[in-house]
Motif scaffolding. Structure first.
Motif, PDB file in Angstrom:
ATOM      1  N   LYS A 140      44.305 -72.182  52.811  1.00  0.00           N
ATOM      2  CA  LYS A 140      43.287 -72.384  51.778  1.00  0.00           C
ATOM      3  C   LYS A 140      41.924 -72.409  52.443  1.00  0.00           C
ATOM      4  O   LYS A 140      41.775 -72.936  53.548  1.00  0.00           O
ATOM      5  CB  LYS A 140      43.551 -73.700  51.040  1.00  0.00           C
ATOM      6  CG  LYS A 140      42.552 -74.016  49.947  1.00  0.00           C
ATOM      7  CD  LYS A 140      42.978 -75.183  49.060  1.00  0.00           C
ATOM      8  CE  LYS A 140      42.879 -76.515  49.750  1.00  0.00           C
ATOM      9  NZ  LYS A 140      43.124 -77.666  48.853  1.00  0.00           N
ATOM     10  N   SER A 197      43.031 -69.624  47.644  1.00  0.00           N
ATOM     11  CA  SER A 197      44.359 -69.896  48.174  1.00  0.00           C
ATOM     12  C   SER A 197      45.218 -68.636  48.205  1.00  0.00           C
ATOM     13  O   SER A 197      46.307 -68.643  48.754  1.00  0.00           O
ATOM     14  CB  SER A 197      45.051 -70.999  47.372  1.00  0.00           C
ATOM     15  OG  SER A 197      45.041 -70.695  46.006  1.00  0.00           O
ATOM     16  N   PHE A 221      41.867 -75.013  55.513  1.00  0.00           N
ATOM     17  CA  PHE A 221      42.979 -75.939  55.375  1.00  0.00           C
ATOM     18  C   PHE A 221      44.261 -75.249  55.831  1.00  0.00           C
ATOM     19  O   PHE A 221      44.417 -74.038  55.646  1.00  0.00           O
ATOM     20  CB  PHE A 221      43.167 -76.355  53.909  1.00  0.00           C
ATOM     21  CG  PHE A 221      42.062 -77.192  53.358  1.00  0.00           C
ATOM     22  CD1 PHE A 221      42.192 -78.569  53.289  1.00  0.00           C
ATOM     23  CD2 PHE A 221      40.892 -76.611  52.886  1.00  0.00           C
ATOM     24  CE1 PHE A 221      41.169 -79.356  52.768  1.00  0.00           C
ATOM     25  CE2 PHE A 221      39.865 -77.380  52.365  1.00  0.00           C
ATOM     26  CZ  PHE A 221      40.005 -78.761  52.305  1.00  0.00           C
ATOM     27  N   GLU A 238      47.624 -79.052  53.052  1.00  0.00           N
ATOM     28  CA  GLU A 238      46.597 -79.923  52.468  1.00  0.00           C
ATOM     29  C   GLU A 238      45.718 -80.570  53.535  1.00  0.00           C
ATOM     30  O   GLU A 238      44.879 -81.405  53.226  1.00  0.00           O
ATOM     31  CB  GLU A 238      47.244 -80.994  51.594  1.00  0.00           C
ATOM     32  CG  GLU A 238      47.875 -80.431  50.329  1.00  0.00           C
ATOM     33  CD  GLU A 238      46.885 -79.647  49.466  1.00  0.00           C
ATOM     34  OE1 GLU A 238      45.766 -80.155  49.202  1.00  0.00           O
ATOM     35  OE2 GLU A 238      47.226 -78.516  49.071  1.00  0.00           O
ATOM     36  N   GLN A 258      42.736 -80.565  56.108  1.00  0.00           N
ATOM     37  CA  GLN A 258      41.506 -79.882  56.474  1.00  0.00           C
ATOM     38  C   GLN A 258      41.492 -79.705  57.990  1.00  0.00           C
ATOM     39  O   GLN A 258      41.616 -80.671  58.732  1.00  0.00           O
ATOM     40  CB  GLN A 258      40.281 -80.694  56.045  1.00  0.00           C
ATOM     41  CG  GLN A 258      38.979 -80.028  56.422  1.00  0.00           C
ATOM     42  CD  GLN A 258      37.767 -80.823  55.978  1.00  0.00           C
ATOM     43  OE1 GLN A 258      37.755 -81.384  54.899  1.00  0.00           O
ATOM     44  NE2 GLN A 258      36.754 -80.871  56.818  1.00  0.00           N
TER      45      GLN A 258
END
Length: 133
Positions: free
Chosen positions: A37, A52, A88, A91, A93
């Motif tokens: 992402k 995404s 990312f 989930e 970062q």
């Protein structure tokens, strides 16, 4: 004699401060292929778009892969940004930078990263999310 040693120490120290041009892959500690992402934040409008779709992420990476980051001599603090990009993996970062600052160091880019990101951002679907109030 003391002045010569001091001068030598300063030269050695400064030569250790690398101002060599870098590519994005040299900043990112992970593998760019594992980014799942990306979020692009428009500093002018306060909106951001989340990507995404792996095809779009690959296109973004392709646009940035040959951009050279050249450290600016002037490292005085600045405010604001044009675009910030956050990566990312799942989930988590993993990396964030603006188009002219990475890890607290300011850069100019060659070619200029702004039009590459601006064009990409504007072509993304209109699903923007406001982040500034």
């Amino acid at each position: 004699m003391f002045m010569k040693k001091l001068l030598l120490a300063i030269v050695v120290f400064l030569s250790g401060c690398s101002m060599e041009p870098k590519y994005l892959t040299e900043f990112y500690t992970g593998t760019l292929d594992e980014v799942t992402k990306a979020v692009i934040t428009d500093g002018s409008s306060g909106y951001r778009k989340t990507i995404s779709d792996q095809k779009e992420i690959k296109e973004l990476m392709n646009r940035m892969q040959n951009v050279t980051f050249i450290q600016e001599e002037n490292q005085e603090d600045r405010s604001g940004f044009r675009y910030a990009i956050t990566f990312f993996e799942g989930e988590i970062q993993t990396f964030q930078f603006t188009i002219n600052e990475v890890d607290g160091t300011y850069y100019q880019t060659e070619p200029d990263l702004y039009p590459l990101i601006d064009d990409f951002y504007k072509k993304l679907p209109e699903e923007e999310e406001a982040i500034f109030h």
